[in-house]
Motif scaffolding. Structure first.
Motif, PDB file in Angstrom:
ATOM      1  N   ASN A   1      -2.017  36.471 113.979  1.00 38.70           N
ATOM      2  CA  ASN A   1      -1.035  35.743 112.785  1.00 38.70           C
ATOM      3  C   ASN A   1      -1.022  36.469 111.540  1.00 38.70           C
ATOM      4  O   ASN A   1      -0.277  36.152 110.607  1.00 38.70           O
ATOM      5  CB  ASN A   1      -1.567  34.285 112.774  1.00 38.70           C
ATOM      6  N   TYR A   2      -1.978  37.364 111.296  1.00 38.69           N
ATOM      7  CA  TYR A   2      -2.124  38.045 110.015  1.00 38.69           C
ATOM      8  C   TYR A   2      -2.229  39.439 109.895  1.00 38.69           C
ATOM      9  O   TYR A   2      -2.046  40.285 108.761  1.00 38.69           O
ATOM     10  CB  TYR A   2      -3.332  37.698 109.060  1.00 38.69           C
ATOM     11  N   ILE A   3      -1.966  40.128 110.996  1.00 40.34           N
ATOM     12  CA  ILE A   3      -1.927  41.479 111.367  1.00 40.34           C
ATOM     13  C   ILE A   3      -0.661  41.713 111.908  1.00 40.34           C
ATOM     14  O   ILE A   3      -0.322  41.347 113.330  1.00 40.34           O
ATOM     15  CB  ILE A   3      -2.995  42.136 112.234  1.00 40.34           C
ATOM     16  N   LYS A   4       0.116  42.604 111.413  1.00 37.71           N
ATOM     17  CA  LYS A   4       1.583  42.969 111.954  1.00 37.71           C
ATOM     18  C   LYS A   4       1.852  44.575 111.965  1.00 37.71           C
ATOM     19  O   LYS A   4       1.410  45.049 110.992  1.00 37.71           O
ATOM     20  CB  LYS A   4       2.593  41.998 111.445  1.00 37.71           C
ATOM     21  N   LEU A   5       2.322  45.071 113.045  1.00 38.84           N
ATOM     22  CA  LEU A   5       3.034  46.081 112.905  1.00 38.84           C
ATOM     23  C   LEU A   5       4.464  46.195 112.179  1.00 38.84           C
ATOM     24  O   LEU A   5       5.038  45.412 112.481  1.00 38.84           O
ATOM     25  CB  LEU A   5       3.072  46.749 114.417  1.00 38.84           C
ATOM     26  N   ALA A   6       4.609  47.108 111.159  1.00 40.91           N
ATOM     27  CA  ALA A   6       6.031  47.248 110.725  1.00 40.91           C
ATOM     28  C   ALA A   6       6.971  47.770 111.630  1.00 40.91           C
ATOM     29  O   ALA A   6       6.682  48.632 112.525  1.00 40.91           O
ATOM     30  CB  ALA A   6       5.763  48.144 109.492  1.00 40.91           C
ATOM     31  N   ASN A   7       8.219  47.447 111.580  1.00 39.54           N
ATOM     32  CA  ASN A   7       9.127  47.763 112.438  1.00 39.54           C
ATOM     33  C   ASN A   7       9.914  49.156 111.960  1.00 39.54           C
ATOM     34  O   ASN A   7       9.989  49.959 112.596  1.00 39.54           O
ATOM     35  CB  ASN A   7      10.439  46.937 112.236  1.00 39.54           C
ATOM     36  N   THR A   8       9.520  49.236 110.676  1.00 43.40           N
ATOM     37  CA  THR A   8      10.076  50.630 110.047  1.00 43.40           C
ATOM     38  C   THR A   8       8.921  51.936 110.425  1.00 43.40           C
ATOM     39  O   THR A   8       7.615  51.420 110.104  1.00 43.40           O
ATOM     40  CB  THR A   8      10.106  50.686 108.704  1.00 43.40           C
ATOM     41  N   ILE A   9       9.439  52.766 110.850  1.00 48.75           N
ATOM     42  CA  ILE A   9       8.622  54.139 111.100  1.00 48.75           C
ATOM     43  C   ILE A   9       8.966  55.229 109.996  1.00 48.75           C
ATOM     44  O   ILE A   9       9.886  55.311 109.605  1.00 48.75           O
ATOM     45  CB  ILE A   9       8.835  54.758 112.352  1.00 48.75           C
ATOM     46  N   ILE A  10       7.706  55.737 109.506  1.00 46.76           N
ATOM     47  CA  ILE A  10       8.060  56.806 108.357  1.00 46.76           C
ATOM     48  C   ILE A  10       7.736  58.206 108.947  1.00 46.76           C
ATOM     49  O   ILE A  10       6.746  58.302 109.536  1.00 46.76           O
ATOM     50  CB  ILE A  10       7.100  56.460 107.220  1.00 46.76           C
ATOM     51  N   TYR A  11       8.763  59.029 108.974  1.00 43.18           N
ATOM     52  CA  TYR A  11       8.702  60.197 109.542  1.00 43.18           C
ATOM     53  C   TYR A  11       8.107  61.323 108.597  1.00 43.18           C
ATOM     54  O   TYR A  11       8.336  61.118 107.427  1.00 43.18           O
ATOM     55  CB  TYR A  11      10.206  60.595 110.262  1.00 43.18           C
ATOM     56  N   GLU A  12       7.964  62.413 109.424  1.00 38.69           N
ATOM     57  CA  GLU A  12       7.288  63.481 108.517  1.00 38.69           C
ATOM     58  C   GLU A  12       8.627  64.488 107.945  1.00 38.69           C
ATOM     59  O   GLU A  12       9.026  65.196 108.660  1.00 38.69           O
ATOM     60  CB  GLU A  12       6.313  64.375 109.198  1.00 38.69           C
ATOM     61  N   ARG A  13       9.161  64.275 106.796  1.00 36.33           N
ATOM     62  CA  ARG A  13      10.184  64.745 106.400  1.00 36.33           C
ATOM     63  C   ARG A  13      10.085  65.337 105.181  1.00 36.33           C
ATOM     64  O   ARG A  13       9.156  65.284 104.151  1.00 36.33           O
ATOM     65  CB  ARG A  13      11.370  63.733 105.833  1.00 36.33           C
ATOM     66  N   GLU A  14      10.565  66.818 105.004  1.00 42.48           N
ATOM     67  CA  GLU A  14      10.531  67.499 103.826  1.00 42.48           C
ATOM     68  C   GLU A  14      10.775  67.016 102.543  1.00 42.48           C
ATOM     69  O   GLU A  14      10.325  67.295 101.448  1.00 42.48           O
ATOM     70  CB  GLU A  14      11.252  68.949 103.794  1.00 42.48           C
ATOM     71  N   ARG A  15      11.722  65.978 102.420  1.00 41.72           N
ATOM     72  CA  ARG A  15      12.227  65.224 101.264  1.00 41.72           C
ATOM     73  C   ARG A  15      11.046  64.271 100.691  1.00 41.72           C
ATOM     74  O   ARG A  15      10.758  64.501  99.454  1.00 41.72           O
ATOM     75  CB  ARG A  15      13.158  64.152 101.960  1.00 41.72           C
ATOM     76  N   TYR A  16      10.040  63.883 101.423  1.00 45.59           N
ATOM     77  CA  TYR A  16       8.841  63.365 100.744  1.00 45.59           C
ATOM     78  C   TYR A  16       7.938  64.517 100.204  1.00 45.59           C
ATOM     79  O   TYR A  16       7.654  64.036  98.966  1.00 45.59           O
ATOM     80  CB  TYR A  16       7.973  62.608 101.789  1.00 45.59           C
ATOM     81  N   LYS A  17       7.616  65.595 100.818  1.00 48.47           N
ATOM     82  CA  LYS A  17       7.165  66.655 100.117  1.00 48.47           C
ATOM     83  C   LYS A  17       7.464  67.224  98.719  1.00 48.47           C
ATOM     84  O   LYS A  17       6.981  67.245  97.568  1.00 48.47           O
ATOM     85  CB  LYS A  17       6.663  67.679 101.121  1.00 48.47           C
ATOM     86  N   ASN A  18       8.871  67.391  98.964  1.00 55.12           N
ATOM     87  CA  ASN A  18       9.785  68.014  97.951  1.00 55.12           C
ATOM     88  C   ASN A  18       9.982  67.007  96.613  1.00 55.12           C
ATOM     89  O   ASN A  18       9.694  67.496  95.459  1.00 55.12           O
ATOM     90  CB  ASN A  18      11.023  68.378  98.216  1.00 55.12           C
ATOM     91  N   SER A  19      10.077  66.009  96.998  1.00 52.97           N
ATOM     92  CA  SER A  19      10.352  64.854  95.720  1.00 52.97           C
ATOM     93  C   SER A  19       8.869  64.588  95.161  1.00 52.97           C
ATOM     94  O   SER A  19       8.957  64.835  93.801  1.00 52.97           O
ATOM     95  CB  SER A  19      10.749  63.242  96.495  1.00 52.97           C
ATOM     96  N   ILE A  20       7.858  64.615  95.471  1.00 54.03           N
ATOM     97  CA  ILE A  20       6.609  64.372  94.976  1.00 54.03           C
ATOM     98  C   ILE A  20       6.205  65.652  94.262  1.00 54.03           C
ATOM     99  O   ILE A  20       5.714  65.496  93.170  1.00 54.03           O
ATOM    100  CB  ILE A  20       5.638  64.061  95.966  1.00 54.03           C
ATOM    101  N   SER A  21       6.425  66.682  94.661  1.00 57.40           N
ATOM    102  CA  SER A  21       6.313  67.832  94.209  1.00 57.40           C
ATOM    103  C   SER A  21       7.033  68.221  92.728  1.00 57.40           C
ATOM    104  O   SER A  21       6.860  68.793  91.898  1.00 57.40           O
ATOM    105  CB  SER A  21       6.429  69.174  94.938  1.00 57.40           C
ATOM    106  N   ASN A  22       8.265  67.485  92.810  1.00 53.26           N
ATOM    107  CA  ASN A  22       8.840  67.699  91.679  1.00 53.26           C
ATOM    108  C   ASN A  22       9.090  66.315  90.450  1.00 53.26           C
ATOM    109  O   ASN A  22       9.728  66.144  89.722  1.00 53.26           O
ATOM    110  CB  ASN A  22      10.600  67.685  92.175  1.00 53.26           C
TER     111      ASN A  22
END
Length: 217
Positions: A170-191
């Motif tokens: 009742n208090y632990i749930k799996l998110a429906n959204t999956i976060i993928y390993e995308r270059e966008r995440y790395k590039n954005s953070i580095s900028n």
């Protein structure tokens, strides 16, 4: 609305905690116009580096940043200032992680799709259950994070989802959204940027948006 305190925790390093913290904070700040504070407890201070890059690029400040450890963290979380906080914890079983668990409204546990990470996830669930005995309001969301977008791995991801679903209660749930390993995440953070500052049709943008809608509903 963001809960008063949301923590992103995992004993294992490399699960993507800081990247999630930054992007979730930026979503709330930019899209929902919330005044967000990220509380960094990790000695690596990755978020401080992100802020520094952002300042050097003359980008507007999107969230407040503070660094707290040990009793200073506990005191701060028990103060009247603890509004709209996202806590980024280090990748180890530290005092700060346990303090976060017993003070948070919501805990997000990012886990990557590997057997080792799933073993650590079992340990994290035990930590959560102990914290729940003290912190009755605690709600937990597990996020499958940093997933290889190779379509041939779909079966593996389905197996992981099935495994995590068995941990739900009742208090632990799996998110429906999956976060993928995308270059966008790395590039954005580095900028010094978040994916929220990219095109709304960008897949990384949509992932963070969908996850935010799940968490901050």
């Amino acid at each position: 609305m963001i809960p008063n305190i949301l923590s992103i925790v995992n004993e294992k390093g490399g699960s993507g905690k800081s990247t999630l913290a930054i992007n979730l904070a930026m979503y709330q700040s930019i899209i929902n116009k919330q005044d967000i504070t990220i509380v960094d407890t990790d000695p690596q201070k990755s978020i401080a580096t992100f802020q520094l890059i952002r300042n050097e690029e003359n980008l507007p400040r999107a969230f407040k940043y503070i660094y707290k450890q040990g009793e200073d963290l506990k005191t701060y979380l028990n103060s009247k200032e603890n509004k709209n906080l996202i806590i980024d914890t280090g990748g180890r079983d530290a005092k700060e992680m346990r303090i976060a668990l017993i003070n948070s409204d919501i805990v997000v546990i990012p886990t990557t799709p590997s057997q080792f990470d799933l073993s650590v996830l079992d340990i994290m669930i035990d930590r959560v259950k102990m914290a729940k005995e003290i912190n009755e309001k605690l709600q937990v969301i597990i996020v499958i994070n940093r997933v290889n977008p190779n379509p041939f791995l779909t079966k593996k991801i389905d197996d992981i989802k099935t495994y995590i679903k068995e941990l739900e209660c009742n208090y632990i749930k799996l998110a429906n959204t999956i976060i993928y390993e995308r270059e966008r995440y790395k590039n954005s953070i580095s900028n010094g940027q978040s994916v929220i500052e990219a095109d709304t049709q960008d897949k990384a943008y949509q992932e963070i948006q969908n996850l935010s809608l799940e968490i901050f509903k």
